[in-house]
Design a protein around this motif. Sequence first.
Motif, PDB file in Angstrom:
ATOM      1  N   ASN A 114      -3.251  -1.121  -5.379  1.00  0.00           N
ATOM      2  CA  ASN A 114      -2.416  -0.313  -6.504  1.00  0.00           C
ATOM      3  C   ASN A 114      -2.822  -0.087  -7.700  1.00  0.00           C
ATOM      4  N   PRO A 115      -4.175   0.221  -7.896  1.00  0.00           N
ATOM      5  CA  PRO A 115      -4.819   0.059  -9.293  1.00  0.00           C
ATOM      6  C   PRO A 115      -3.868   0.654 -10.438  1.00  0.00           C
ATOM      7  N   ASN A 116      -3.133   1.736 -10.160  1.00  0.00           N
ATOM      8  CA  ASN A 116      -2.214   2.425 -10.989  1.00  0.00           C
ATOM      9  C   ASN A 116      -0.978   1.807 -11.190  1.00  0.00           C
ATOM     10  N   LYS A 117      -0.354   0.776 -10.411  1.00  0.00           N
ATOM     11  CA  LYS A 117       0.807   0.346 -10.618  1.00  0.00           C
ATOM     12  C   LYS A 117       0.783  -1.195 -11.253  1.00  0.00           C
ATOM     13  N   THR A 118       2.071  -1.373 -11.785  1.00  0.00           N
ATOM     14  CA  THR A 118       2.032  -2.964 -12.419  1.00  0.00           C
ATOM     15  C   THR A 118       2.298  -4.012 -11.236  1.00  0.00           C
ATOM     16  N   VAL A 119       1.546  -4.967 -11.051  1.00  0.00           N
ATOM     17  CA  VAL A 119       1.920  -5.877 -10.156  1.00  0.00           C
ATOM     18  C   VAL A 119       1.970  -7.417 -10.863  1.00  0.00           C
ATOM     19  N   LEU A 120       2.959  -7.836 -10.408  1.00  0.00           N
ATOM     20  CA  LEU A 120       3.447  -9.412 -11.118  1.00  0.00           C
ATOM     21  C   LEU A 120       3.334 -10.199 -10.271  1.00  0.00           C
ATOM     22  N   ALA A 122       0.761  -1.269  -0.067  1.00  0.00           N
ATOM     23  CA  ALA A 122       0.022  -0.112   0.017  1.00  0.00           C
ATOM     24  C   ALA A 122       0.732   1.196  -0.119  1.00  0.00           C
ATOM     25  N   SER A 123       2.061   1.090   0.550  1.00  0.00           N
ATOM     26  CA  SER A 123       2.891   2.553   0.737  1.00  0.00           C
ATOM     27  C   SER A 123       4.269   2.618  -0.211  1.00  0.00           C
ATOM     28  N   THR A 124       4.386   1.484  -1.048  1.00  0.00           N
ATOM     29  CA  THR A 124       5.749   1.536  -1.781  1.00  0.00           C
ATOM     30  C   THR A 124       5.771   2.473  -2.837  1.00  0.00           C
ATOM     31  N   PRO A 125       6.698   3.115  -2.902  1.00  0.00           N
ATOM     32  CA  PRO A 125       7.048   4.203  -4.043  1.00  0.00           C
ATOM     33  C   PRO A 125       7.211   3.758  -5.508  1.00  0.00           C
ATOM     34  N   ALA A 126       7.361   2.374  -5.266  1.00  0.00           N
ATOM     35  CA  ALA A 126       7.814   1.608  -6.872  1.00  0.00           C
ATOM     36  C   ALA A 126       6.680   1.606  -7.824  1.00  0.00           C
ATOM     37  N   ASP A 127       7.127   1.518  -9.209  1.00  0.00           N
ATOM     38  CA  ASP A 127       6.395   1.412 -10.086  1.00  0.00           C
ATOM     39  C   ASP A 127       5.615   0.090 -10.309  1.00  0.00           C
ATOM     40  N   VAL A 128       6.755  -0.725 -10.068  1.00  0.00           N
ATOM     41  CA  VAL A 128       6.253  -2.205 -10.237  1.00  0.00           C
ATOM     42  C   VAL A 128       6.603  -3.028  -8.876  1.00  0.00           C
ATOM     43  N   ILE A 129       5.651  -3.847  -8.830  1.00  0.00           N
ATOM     44  CA  ILE A 129       5.874  -4.809  -7.663  1.00  0.00           C
ATOM     45  C   ILE A 129       5.659  -6.175  -8.262  1.00  0.00           C
ATOM     46  N   VAL A 130       6.850  -6.877  -7.778  1.00  0.00           N
ATOM     47  CA  VAL A 130       6.846  -8.312  -7.920  1.00  0.00           C
ATOM     48  C   VAL A 130       6.387  -9.051  -6.562  1.00  0.00           C
ATOM     49  N   PHE A 131       5.399  -9.757  -6.718  1.00  0.00           N
ATOM     50  CA  PHE A 131       4.953 -10.362  -5.568  1.00  0.00           C
ATOM     51  C   PHE A 131       5.224 -11.771  -5.555  1.00  0.00           C
ATOM     52  N   ALA A 132       6.487 -12.275  -4.774  1.00  0.00           N
ATOM     53  CA  ALA A 132       6.939 -13.485  -4.635  1.00  0.00           C
ATOM     54  C   ALA A 132       6.078 -14.314  -3.287  1.00  0.00           C
ATOM     55  N   GLY A 133       4.859 -14.629  -3.672  1.00  0.00           N
ATOM     56  CA  GLY A 133       3.978 -15.239  -2.625  1.00  0.00           C
ATOM     57  C   GLY A 133       2.933 -16.099  -3.534  1.00  0.00           C
ATOM     58  N   VAL A 134       1.813 -16.251  -2.804  1.00  0.00           N
ATOM     59  CA  VAL A 134       0.687 -16.738  -3.717  1.00  0.00           C
ATOM     60  C   VAL A 134      -0.249 -15.798  -4.234  1.00  0.00           C
ATOM     61  N   TYR A 135      -1.276 -16.563  -5.061  1.00  0.00           N
ATOM     62  CA  TYR A 135      -2.143 -15.310  -6.020  1.00  0.00           C
ATOM     63  C   TYR A 135      -2.754 -14.462  -4.860  1.00  0.00           C
ATOM     64  N   PHE A 136      -3.676 -14.986  -3.902  1.00  0.00           N
ATOM     65  CA  PHE A 136      -4.417 -13.813  -3.338  1.00  0.00           C
ATOM     66  C   PHE A 136      -3.504 -12.754  -2.513  1.00  0.00           C
ATOM     67  N   MET A 137      -2.243 -12.735  -2.545  1.00  0.00           N
ATOM     68  CA  MET A 137      -1.454 -11.735  -1.990  1.00  0.00           C
ATOM     69  C   MET A 137      -0.914 -10.847  -2.858  1.00  0.00           C
TER      70      MET A 137
END
Length: 310
Positions: A75-81, A52-67
């Motif tokens: 982050n509707p305006n960021k790229t979450v991978l 919720a607070s990261t200033p990054a443009d892209v978030i790579v989530f190393a976890g499971v899908y719901f996370m």
Amino acid sequence: MMTITSVDLIEQIQEVKRQRNAVILAHSYQRPEVQDVADFVGDSLGLSRLAASTPADVIVFAGVYFMAETAAILNPNKTVLIPDPDAGCSLSDTISAKDVQLWRDENPDGQVVAYVNTSAEVKALSDVCVTSANAVEVVAQLDTSRPIFFLPDMFLGAHVERQTGIKMHIWMGECHVHAGIGTKEIEETLIAHPNAEFMIHPECSCGSSCLYLKPDAKMLSTEGMVRYAQGSQRNEFVIATEVGIVHRLNAMAPGKKFLPVKEDAICEYMKMITLEKVYDSLVEDRYVVKVDPEIAKKAKKAIDAMIKVG
Ligand code: 13P
Ligand code: SF4
């Protein structure tokens, strides 16, 4: 020992990450090498807050899908991978939005409390989300004159009822990894290590019998275990949860001894994320996590309410 190839891969991941202004968030059940390459490792609550607070443009989530989905909703305006979109969760799969709607229809004045291990559609029908780190606190603040539906983990639900004294309607879901950690193996490990402290995740199936075996057992989220071990005077800990946490505990509380009660308590979904997939994810922008905007808007309210507590 680390091979040259993985050292190269780690450097390449760091390089692409810098170029893309990306951040890697990893859950503490991830493979050791994935935890080590991440910018932040934590539990569901901590990682949601970071997302919720990261200033990054892209978030790579190393976890499971719901996370990753939770991060995308925040982050509707960021790229979450997510490096592997098949990294699911057996617990989340036990309940659908239809199941929640049925309860809502039967309990029009009811309140729905959803564990974060749920789909965006389920969250969208919920009043508030919780994680294992703040479920007790969240439920303790609810209006007890209205029915409460707690979903989908029955063992976490029972723990919350014990702690708050509040009766709830509880969905009978379970996580196959935690439900598979039995009282017998816990008892054997505790007998073999009588001076160890005992930390147990509330998703474990043996909740009340474990407290009978060891009344001073600590029911904690994964990050709660890290903090507890760091602050404790003791040096030996028996752990009942997924074994990936041991790498995190060793890193954060060096010199202490952590003994998992079940060496094969392994979440195969968490282990689907590898260094190679993290690299591919950053380079090829895959796999982008998308949530229907209407669903996301409703789910965000329940997630925002969760992030504020605890
Ligand atoms: P934590 O929030 O405690 O990290 O738990 C997440 C989870 O999936 C446990 O199985
Ligand atoms: Fe889901 Fe269980 Fe894996 Fe946690 S350990 S992600 S609850 S399947």
